[in-house]
Design a protein around this motif. Sequence first.
Motif, PDB file in Angstrom:
ATOM      1  N   ALA A 242       6.218  -3.418  -1.094  1.00 48.63           N
ATOM      2  CA  ALA A 242       5.406  -4.434  -0.426  1.00 48.63           C
ATOM      3  C   ALA A 242       4.021  -3.862  -0.132  1.00 48.63           C
ATOM      4  CB  ALA A 242       6.066  -4.905   0.864  1.00 48.63           C
ATOM      5  N   ALA A 243       3.003  -4.676  -0.342  1.00 48.50           N
ATOM      6  CA  ALA A 243       1.619  -4.234  -0.139  1.00 48.50           C
ATOM      7  C   ALA A 243       1.213  -4.191   1.317  1.00 48.50           C
ATOM      8  CB  ALA A 243       0.664  -5.148  -0.912  1.00 48.50           C
ATOM      9  N   TYR A 244       2.120  -4.622   2.214  1.00 47.49           N
ATOM     10  CA  TYR A 244       1.809  -4.672   3.646  1.00 47.49           C
ATOM     11  C   TYR A 244       3.119  -4.553   4.409  1.00 47.49           C
ATOM     12  CZ  TYR A 244       1.411  -7.433   7.990  1.00 47.49           C
ATOM     13  OH  TYR A 244       1.517  -7.891   9.281  1.00 47.49           O
ATOM     14  N   THR A 267       9.392  -0.144   0.785  1.00 49.11           N
ATOM     15  CA  THR A 267       8.180   0.526   1.260  1.00 49.11           C
ATOM     16  C   THR A 267       7.137  -0.513   1.642  1.00 49.11           C
ATOM     17  OG1 THR A 267       7.291   0.747  -0.994  1.00 49.11           O
ATOM     18  CG2 THR A 267       8.508   2.635  -0.080  1.00 49.11           C
ATOM     19  N   GLY A 268       6.280  -0.143   2.563  1.00 51.15           N
ATOM     20  CA  GLY A 268       5.178  -0.995   2.993  1.00 51.15           C
ATOM     21  C   GLY A 268       3.909  -0.171   3.089  1.00 51.15           C
ATOM     22  N   ILE A 269       2.890  -0.781   3.635  1.00 52.49           N
ATOM     23  CA  ILE A 269       1.607  -0.102   3.848  1.00 52.49           C
ATOM     24  C   ILE A 269       0.987  -0.678   5.116  1.00 52.49           C
ATOM     25  CG2 ILE A 269      -0.756   0.199   2.988  1.00 52.49           C
ATOM     26  CD1 ILE A 269       0.326   0.232   0.156  1.00 52.49           C
ATOM     27  N   THR A 287       5.670   4.228   4.482  1.00 50.04           N
ATOM     28  CA  THR A 287       4.508   3.395   4.760  1.00 50.04           C
ATOM     29  C   THR A 287       3.279   4.304   4.779  1.00 50.04           C
ATOM     30  OG1 THR A 287       3.523   1.761   6.261  1.00 50.04           O
ATOM     31  CG2 THR A 287       4.687   3.596   7.291  1.00 50.04           C
ATOM     32  N   VAL A 288       2.118   3.716   4.862  1.00 51.65           N
ATOM     33  CA  VAL A 288       0.864   4.458   4.968  1.00 51.65           C
ATOM     34  C   VAL A 288       0.127   3.961   6.201  1.00 51.65           C
ATOM     35  CG1 VAL A 288      -1.358   5.010   3.915  1.00 51.65           C
ATOM     36  CG2 VAL A 288       0.671   4.758   2.472  1.00 51.65           C
TER      37      VAL A 288
END
Length: 364
Positions: A242-244, A267-269, A287-288
Amino acid sequence: MVKKIIDGMSLPVRRRDFLKGAATVGAIGAFPAIITRRAFAADKPTVVNSIRSLSNPYHAAWNKGGEAFAKSVGAEYVTLVTEGNSEKGVSDIKAILAKTGGNAVINVDPNDSPDARPIVEAAKAAGAYVVTQWNKPADLHPWDYDPNYVAHISFSGVPYGKAMAEALFKAMGGKGGIVALGGIQSNIPAIERKKGLDEALAANPDIKLLDFRVANWSDTEALEKTNAWLTQFGDEIGGIWAAYDGMGLAAVEALRADGRAGKVPVTGIDGIQLAVEAILKGEMAGTVAWDPYWQGGMGLSIGYHAKTGAFDPSKEPKDHREFYGTGVIITAENAQSYYDSNIKSEPTLDWNDIWGRVSGQIQY
């Protein structure tokens, strides 16, 4: 002092009440000029954060950073919310510029890239100082609007989108099928993060992309799409990118209802609290963190330092005008230490260290 603008008046409110009510505040352009002058007729500029929504955990943390910076300098603080509406975002900023007579510092995450130009032009015309983050057209540069357009801050989505894909693939054992949730199609961070995913897929032929769908940074859309995928692909889904974080957490919710949370890595960000907690629970693989608390406060600090004459933006190098910040990759290995120092306790930042997290000039 935190302020909300409602029913034609600018009133000091308790922070808890402000956070509850800010997402529903209407346009600010209608309240009387005489009240505006009283509210903002101070030597110090009013500091303003313009963000998507206080119901979004990422921007809620951004707002906390803005509050902390405003308190540190004794400035009036205003939060504007777009709720994903570009027209509202631009018009609200123009209204606050009019009501402050241009004695303002704006830190804005434009809803979409084209929004940045009218915001910058309005700030320049009003004599206010503006910092943009994440979204702007590639041909819009701070040095073309000296000194009012102070800086643009972003984070290169490509390496971090790739890093999260790699963390996902590792959690899957290096093979299997994935589905992926993207952000707004024309949104620069969404485009860059998808490019990072594509690079990781190209380097890992044993991973198959079953489907990619744009979910527009919407948790609700992400939940709906994930539920549809679980019906369509079933056990073929070995991981979800996931981009978010909000969309990633929505995917976790869908997996939980399907009895597969913790079995299918996600995973996310963005590094929001719930995502870090999900990593600690084993429901997400990574995540980031951009540190939205830093973004919300430091974006204002950079603009405030310029507006109050601490430095001349026109004399700064270009890597201080358009720059990448520094992200933190969070996985199971460091999630607890990150949680303890950045979430369990409120971060302590030096708001005068305005260039401390510059990691290079933005490349187009």
